[in-house]
Design a protein around this motif. Structure first.
Motif, short mmCIF file in Angstrom:
data_model
loop_
_atom_site.label_atom_id
_atom_site.label_comp_id
_atom_site.label_asym_id
_atom_site.label_seq_id
_atom_site.Cartn_x
_atom_site.Cartn_y
_atom_site.Cartn_z
N TYR B 154 -41.25 -12.50 32.30
CA TYR B 154 -42.58 -11.91 32.27
C TYR B 154 -42.91 -11.20 30.96
O TYR B 154 -43.97 -10.63 30.81
N THR B 155 -41.96 -11.23 30.03
CA THR B 155 -42.16 -10.50 28.79
C THR B 155 -42.26 -11.46 27.60
O THR B 155 -41.43 -12.36 27.46
N PHE B 156 -43.28 -11.24 26.78
CA PHE B 156 -43.44 -12.01 25.55
C PHE B 156 -43.47 -11.05 24.37
O PHE B 156 -44.01 -9.95 24.47
N GLN B 157 -42.89 -11.50 23.24
CA GLN B 157 -42.98 -10.68 22.04
C GLN B 157 -43.92 -11.39 21.07
O GLN B 157 -43.61 -12.47 20.59
N TRP B 158 -45.06 -10.77 20.79
CA TRP B 158 -46.15 -11.49 20.18
C TRP B 158 -46.14 -11.52 18.66
O TRP B 158 -46.43 -12.54 18.04
N ALA B 159 -45.85 -10.41 18.02
CA ALA B 159 -46.18 -10.32 16.60
C ALA B 159 -45.00 -10.49 15.66
O ALA B 159 -45.06 -11.22 14.68
N TYR B 160 -43.93 -9.80 15.92
CA TYR B 160 -42.85 -9.75 14.93
C TYR B 160 -41.60 -9.19 15.57
O TYR B 160 -41.63 -8.68 16.69
N ASN B 161 -40.49 -9.31 14.87
CA ASN B 161 -39.29 -8.62 15.28
C ASN B 161 -38.45 -8.30 14.03
O ASN B 161 -38.83 -8.65 12.91
N THR B 162 -37.35 -7.60 14.23
CA THR B 162 -36.56 -7.14 13.08
C THR B 162 -36.03 -8.33 12.27
O THR B 162 -35.89 -8.24 11.05
N TYR B 163 -35.76 -9.42 12.94
CA TYR B 163 -35.25 -10.61 12.24
C TYR B 163 -36.27 -11.12 11.23
O TYR B 163 -35.94 -11.44 10.10
N LEU B 164 -37.54 -11.15 11.65
CA LEU B 164 -38.60 -11.61 10.76
C LEU B 164 -38.69 -10.71 9.52
O LEU B 164 -38.78 -11.20 8.38
N LEU B 165 -38.65 -9.41 9.75
CA LEU B 165 -38.78 -8.47 8.64
C LEU B 165 -37.64 -8.69 7.63
O LEU B 165 -37.86 -8.72 6.42
N ALA B 166 -36.44 -8.84 8.19
CA ALA B 166 -35.27 -8.99 7.32
C ALA B 166 -35.31 -10.31 6.58
O ALA B 166 -35.12 -10.39 5.37
N ASN B 167 -35.60 -11.35 7.32
CA ASN B 167 -35.57 -12.67 6.73
C ASN B 167 -36.68 -12.84 5.72
O ASN B 167 -36.49 -13.44 4.67
N GLY B 168 -37.83 -12.29 6.05
CA GLY B 168 -38.93 -12.37 5.12
C GLY B 168 -38.59 -11.63 3.84
O GLY B 168 -38.46 -12.24 2.77
N THR B 169 -38.41 -10.36 3.95
CA THR B 169 -38.22 -9.54 2.76
C THR B 169 -36.87 -9.82 2.09
O THR B 169 -36.81 -10.10 0.89
N GLY B 170 -35.81 -9.75 2.88
CA GLY B 170 -34.46 -9.87 2.32
C GLY B 170 -34.26 -11.19 1.58
O GLY B 170 -33.86 -11.22 0.42
#
Lengths: 330, 416, 254, 290
Positions: B154-170
């Motif tokens: 019943y739970t969706f994560q819509w926008a972002y997560n820590t993995y995205l932040l790390a992978n994007g920036t890092g």
């Protein structure tokens, strides 16, 4: 010696009319039983759990003259221990709560032992310092506590009785006896030979020592008992919510409960219940009211109470009642 | 006396149980397609605390915009006419979030809960969603646990997560030449996770993390940490702090003069409101991952203009994310013809979407992570700012497939 | 006059220094068991400090204190009290919110371990009822037994102080100005009371009222500036020239 | 070696804020017997005021360092007359509770008015950049903060020891019985002293504005550490507050450098140790046994 009581002339007369002695608890019990019909059951449980927390604090503040600014340590650590026991051993929740309370008492023993050596403002600061250390441990030991994310998914096991385990309405009635027992215990402690000694320590510590009372020891025991009752409340709170947040250990939690106790009335026991009820209901109503400045109201109310109604809500009502009573008497 | 009281309590308890059993408390399982003949979208977030500006009351307005758009699009053909948007303040306290979520589902008739910043609060709400079998669309909380170990149907994560932040920036910063990193992170779950994700991403991209320095949380004084970080002469200092701590750190980074030595600052999580409140001058040149920027293209800008008219400010990615989540939820309801959670989820799962917020979006069925393209952004220099809120320059696009972890790696076992 | 026998309290070179001020200076005091021993001296002579040292409320800078030949130097007040040394306070020092009756009960329960019984009702204390009534009657407070101490008049508070000390049934009683602030009638009644109580006990008291000292004390120690100026029975001391000089200097206090 | 020196200077700079604010706290406690829980909120108000002055009137830091203490002094006088004075005769715990409530209100008001993300602040050009002192490279502003605080503390010390007002305040703070015995009317000085203490907290806040986040919550953590500072120094001691302030700054800096995980808790461990060994604090008067 710092003693947080009113001038003696204002002190409540201990004599109570016999009628009141029965009417009050009966009314209280009725209110407790009716509560989940009137407010959302988990909120009702919050009220009763926090009421016990406030009462436990009052045991120290009102009856021993010690302001603890670190009771979140016992509330929170019991919540965590209760949650861990429930998660890992699947025992019925009252057993887990008991385990939490016992842990809180064990934790309170060394903390109390050191803290009671100081009084007044210093006592408040020392308890705060210890609570900060406990917070730090809960925060760092994230393998056990889940750190910032909290301890999630605490089960609510109760002998396989489905309604209690899943429906917060029935759970309220299953948990209520534990909290009421805690309150009854507080009442008993206050009205025991031990309670008498506590009051004497609050009123005049040197005199109590001259009568041969080992004041530090009495204070330590009172501290541990208070922590135990706090733990009972914290454990039930954890089970009710199904998880434990790090905020339970934070010093603001200690501040909140001091607020409730003062709002209700120091040294009255009943005041804790009134304070918890008003505070929780206020927070609950404001959360969905569209007004977003809850601290503005809590803070102002608190300032007003400290300035104008130092006896607190319950204390003021009782005082007026007694004044009228004594005026009628010839 | 004690026992007498106990007995009285016990009998009262039995009576109460009987009474309530007769009354049959709780929402009845009505026969219609819509419970109470209406749809309730409940925003549960921080309306007064540190996340107020990034999401808060303006998120409610964004959700209302989604409702209006839905109604305008379907008009008479809409399967439901009465749609309510409610707002609840969780004051950043997970226990309040927990109680409020359960109350919203049970008493508030909420069909879906939106937003919920703070990971601990979001995890608690996810649990309530599971227990009540109603939807929770997380936007503001970044923990991967929501789509990993603690995921549920019943739970969706819509926008972002820590993995995205790390992978994007890092990853991107490393590929662009910032090979030697020192990471400063707040010593709690979020910071530790971010550091781990960053280190993996950086190493994979061929860089090295020379040192990871934990700091207390919250913290005001970073002078010593920065001295320490600067002593190993890194190309980039990565910070995983957020909110007030991030501002403290950036101010002290600027003051430390490390910038003059050519050290770049990369920020793990930054919201446009952080730049707005501190001033673009302080952040100029800082690199960070922005899942969505209001001026990134014409479509986003058009929506941001509407948002500006509604609220008087430009939207953060969280505002847009909430708009998108609400809109896609309404679309799914329209497709399912009911507000029954399981039916709506069936419509959501696996759907490929493009809207104001989601570019190349996919609502993954395996872990309920909503993946989409994101951006690596750089904060503009004061001279380059052309209008209010014109703070970011998009360095590069981060494709969905790179920004988000593959579903198999999420560790999610979708059960209930 | 004095019973031959043990020494109840003995101090050796007892000294207390406050920030360079020698409040009590090398005092050798001997109080015989069964005697009534008065400490007199002008204001600031160190009488109250000496009391505080004897009862553990202050710890001495140097010197020793023994009670029945047991060293009690540096023991906390509650331990000294448990050794049977009970004191009253110069400044009336009671528990404002407790009634007279509760005061006496409190003193009585201090004997046993009842005080720790937090699980019992305070009605447990009813077992002391006869003794409580007796003590309250002795000090003349029976009509006010259920009034809160904070509401009592000054003289009544002093009487309650006495009742508290009595309740401990101590072998050694230290009374700090037991008649201070009392009217003449009350003073005489208190003298009679103390005399009655002194039977079989050791009493040390401080009083400015020479009438009280004269009618009670077997032995008088005169302190001045922290030192013992003179010692003897009342008549000896009264005629001692050093004492007369000392008191003339403080005529208004005599 | 240079690293150690560098950490030491940084620690002292961080300690400057604690020292200034704790000085105010100690004086207020000494003369009024009030443990001012709102001290952290006053610190926050100082920073916010500086930011607002810059934004609206264009007053730079130099002017703010003058204007903020004056404004905060006035604010402190109002708070004392309006609220604090009514509780002076009662147990100090009541004023602790009152200022606790006041903190909630002030923080919330700032949140309502200025939002939660914080306010921008720009440092005057003359204070930007770094200085190199024999290998110890320091931000110029940090050095300025340190020197400025030491100067203020020294000034306060001069006033305390050389002027009549100072003597009175010091007597009331450190030897209350003596002050009473000398027949000094402390009552007249209660209000200005409260204002003075608040002004010091505000000054610390203004000084913090350029390199701390200016948010409504910036004072809450600060207040808790401040309590540890005054308890370590000794509640009634003026010198103790200043020394403990710098000491806590040092402990924080070296903790951050060598045991970052434990940096925050070290202060409270230090506080617990001090209380165990010297219950009245490093410079406090020992309480009588009674």
């Amino acid at each position: 010696m710092t003693v947080i009581t009113e001038a003696p002339a204002d002190a409540p007369a201990p004599a109570r009319t016999p009628a009141l002695r029965w009417i009050l608890p009966a009314a209280g019990l009725t209110a407790a039983l009716a509560l989940p019909w009137l407010v959302y059951p988990p909120v009702a449980l919050d009220i009763v759990a926090l009421a016990l927390f406030a009462i436990a604090l009052d045991l120290l503040l009102g009856y021993t003259g010690l302001l603890s600014f670190g009771h979140a340590a016992f509330w929170g650590s019991s919540a965590y221990v209760t949650g861990l026991i429930a998660t890992h051993y699947g025992v019925p929740f009252p057993l887990a709560v008991l385990g939490g309370a016992v842990f809180a008492m064990i934790l309170a023993l060394p903390i109390g032992y050191v803290s009671v050596r100081r009084s007044g403002i210093y006592f408040a600061m020392v308890t705060l310092a210890f609570a900060q250390m406990v917070y730090f441990i809960g925060y760092q030991w994230s393998d056990l506590t889940g750190g910032e994310n909290g301890l999630q998914g605490v089960p609510r096991s109760f002998f396989g009785i489905e309604p209690v385990e899943t429906n917060s309405f029935y759970f309220y009635y299953a948990a209520l006896p534990i909290l009421l027992c805690g309150m009854a215990a507080a009442w008993r402690i206050v009205h025991s030979p031990f309670g008498r000694v506590l009051v004497s320590i609050r009123d005049n510590t040197p005199r109590a020592r001259a009568l041969g009372y080992d004041v530090d020891r009495y204070k330590t025991i009172a501290f541990v008992l208070s922590a135990g009752l706090t733990g009972l409340a914290g454990g039930v709170f954890a089970i009710s919510h199904g998880f434990v947040a790090l905020t339970e250990l934070h010093w603001t939690t200690s501040g909140d409960v001091v607020l409730m106790t003062v709002l209700g009335g120091i040294g009255t026991l009943w005041g804790g219940i009134v304070g918890a009820f008003l505070t929780v209901m206020l927070a609950d109503q404001l959360a969905s009211s569209g007004f977003h400045g809850i601290d503005l109201i809590t803070g102002s109310v608190f300032i007003l109470v400290v300035l104008l109604f130092r006896r607190g809500v319950w204390g003021t009502v009782r005082h007026q009642w007694q004044r009228r009573g004594s005026a009628r008497r010839p | 006396m004690e026992s007498k009281r106990m007995r009285a309590g016990a009998s009262a308890l039995t009576m109460a149980l009987l009474l309530s059993a007769c009354a049959g408390a709780g929402p009845g399982g009505g026969g219609g397609a819509f419970t109470d003949d209406k749809l309730v979208l409940a925003v549960l977030n921080d309306q007064s605390g540190i996340y107020k500006d990034a999401s808060g009351p303006n998120t409610v307005k964004a959700v209302r915009m989604a409702v209006a758009d839905y109604q305008q699009k379907y008009g008479d053909k809409a399967v439901v006419t009465k749609i309510e948007v409610t707002s609840t303040d969780h004051q950043n306290k997970p226990d309040i979030a927990n109680t409020k979520a359960s109350e919203l589902y049970e008493r508030g008739g909420a069909d879906v809960i939106l937003d919920v910043p703070t990971s601990s609060a979001a995890l608690a709400v996810a649990n309530q969603a599971k227990n009540h079998k109603r939807l929770f669309l997380d936007v503001s909380a970044a923990t991967t646990a929501l789509t990993g170990a603690q995921c549920n149907k019943y739970t969706f994560q819509w926008a972002y997560n820590t993995y995205l932040l790390a992978n994007g920036t890092g990853k991107t910063v490393t590929q662009n030449g910032g090979r030697k990193w020192t990471i400063i992170y707040p010593d709690y779950e979020f910071g530790q996770n971010m550091t781990k994700s960053f280190t993996e991403a950086i190493t994979k991209a061929g860089g090295t993390v020379q040192e990871s320095i934990p700091t207390p949380f919250p913290n005001e004084n970073f002078a010593t940490f920065l001295t320490k970080a600067g002593s190993s002469a890194p190309d980039v200092i990565g910070t995983m702090h957020a909110g007030g701590d991030l501002i403290n750190l950036v101010k002290q980074f600027n003051e430390s003069g490390l910038k003059d030595d050519g050290v770049e600052l990369a920020v793990g999580l930054m919201l446009i409101n952080d730049i707005h409140s501190l001033g673009v001058e302080q952040f100029a040149g800082t690199l960070f991952t922005d899942p969505w920027y209001w001026n990134m293209d014409a479509e986003a800008r058009a929506w941001a203009d509407r948002f500006l008219a509604e609220t008087g400010t430009r939207p953060s990615f969280e505002h847009a994310g909430n708009y998108s989540a609400a809109l896609q939820y309404l679309e799914a309801v329209q497709a399912a013809g009911t507000d029954d959670a399981d039916a709506v989820i069936a419509k959501l799962e696996g759907k490929k979407v493009n809207d104001v917020f989601l570019r190349n979006g996919e609502i993954r069925a395996q872990d309920h992570s909503v993946v989409h393209d994101a951006n690596l952004a750089r904060v503009k220099k004061p001279g380059d700012v052309k209008e209010d809120w014109d703070y970011e320059e998009i360095v590069t696009k981060i494709p969905a497939a790179e920004g988000f972890p593959p579903a198999e790696a999420s560790g999610c076992a979708m059960t209930s | 006059m004095t019973t031959e026998g043990r020494v109840a309290i003995r101090t050796r070179a007892l000294t207390k220094v406050f920030r360079g001020f020698r409040a009590v200076d090398a005092v050798d005091l001997e109080v015989r068991e069964g005697s009534v021993h008065a400490l007199v001296g002008p204001n600031g002579a160190g009488k109250t400090t000496l009391f505080n040292l004897l009862t553990g409320f202050l710890s001495p800078t140097s010197g020793t204190i023994t009670v029945f030949d047991e060293d009690v130097t540096g023991e906390p007040p509650e331990r000294v009290a448990r050794r049977g040394v009970a004191r009253s306070f110069q400044i009336t020092s009671l528990f404002d919110t407790l009634t007279s009756r509760e005061h006496v009960e409190l003193a009585l329960q201090g004997h046993g371990r009842q005080g720790f019984r937090f699980w019992r009702s305070e009605k447990l204390l009813g077992r002391h009822r006869d003794r409580v009534d007796d003590l309250i009657t002795q000090v003349g407070l029976m009509p006010l037994a259920d009034k809160q101490a904070g509401l009592l008049a000054y003289g009544q508070k002093r009487a309650l102080e006495l009742a508290l000390v009595l309740a401990l049934d101590p072998p050694v009683m230290l009374l700090d100005e037991p008649t201070a602030g009392m009217g003449i009638e009350d003073v005489d009644r208190t003298i009679a009371l103390i005399r009655r109580l002194a039977a079989g006990r050791t009493v040390v008291f401080v009083d400015h009222n020479m009438h009280v000292v004269g009618s009670l004390a077997d032995r008088v120690t005169v302190l001045q500036q922290g030192r013992i100026l003179a010692e003897g029975d009342y008549d000896e001391v009264r005629t001692d020239e050093r004492v007369i000089t000392a008191y003339l200097g403080e005529a208004d206090h005599a | 070696m240079t690293a150690i020196l560098q950490y030491a200077v940084q620690g002292l700079a961080a300690g400057s804020f604690y020292a200034l604010a704790a000085l105010g706290l100690a004086v207020i406690f000494g003369v009024l017997g009030v443990v001012n829980f709102a001290h952290g909120a006053f610190y926050m108000l100082g920073a916010v005021t500086a930011a607002v002055l810059l934004d609206t009137l264009g007053l730079t830091l130099w002017w703010s360092l003058l204007a903020v203490p004056v404004l905060m002094f006035a604010f402190g006088v109002v708070v004392e007359r309006l609220l604090v004075q009514w509780l002076l005769r009662l147990d100090p715990l009541y004023n602790l509770l009152l200022t606790f409530g006041l903190t909630l209100v002030l923080v919330e008001l700032v949140k309502q008015r200025y939002g939660v993300s914080g306010l921008p602040y720009r440092l005057p050009a003359g204070l930007q950049g770094r200085v190199d002192l024999a290998g110890v490279v320091l931000p110029r502003y940090q050095l300025f903060v340190l020197l400025f605080s030491v100067l203020i503390c020294a000034l306060v010390w001069l006033v305390m020891t050389r002027s009549r007002i100072g003597m009175i305040v010091r007597a009331a703070t450190e030897k209350p019985d003596l002050a009473r015995a000398l027949g000094i009317n402390v009552g007249r000085w209660v209000t200005p002293v409260f204002g003075f203490g608040v002004a010091l907290a505000g000054l610390a806040g203004a000084l913090a504005a350029p390199f701390r986040a200016i948010t409504a919550d910036m004072g809450s953590n600060f207040a808790i550490i401040l309590f540890a500072v005054v308890v370590i120094g000794g509640l009634g001691s003026i010198v103790g507050a200043v020394v403990a302030g710098f000491l806590v700054g040092l402990v924080e800096a070296f903790g951050q450098a060598y045991a970052p995980t434990f940096a925050q808790i070290l202060i409270f461990v230090l506080m617990a140790l001090v209380i165990l060994v010297r219950p009245a604090g490093l410079f406090g008067r020992q309480e009588a046994t009674a």
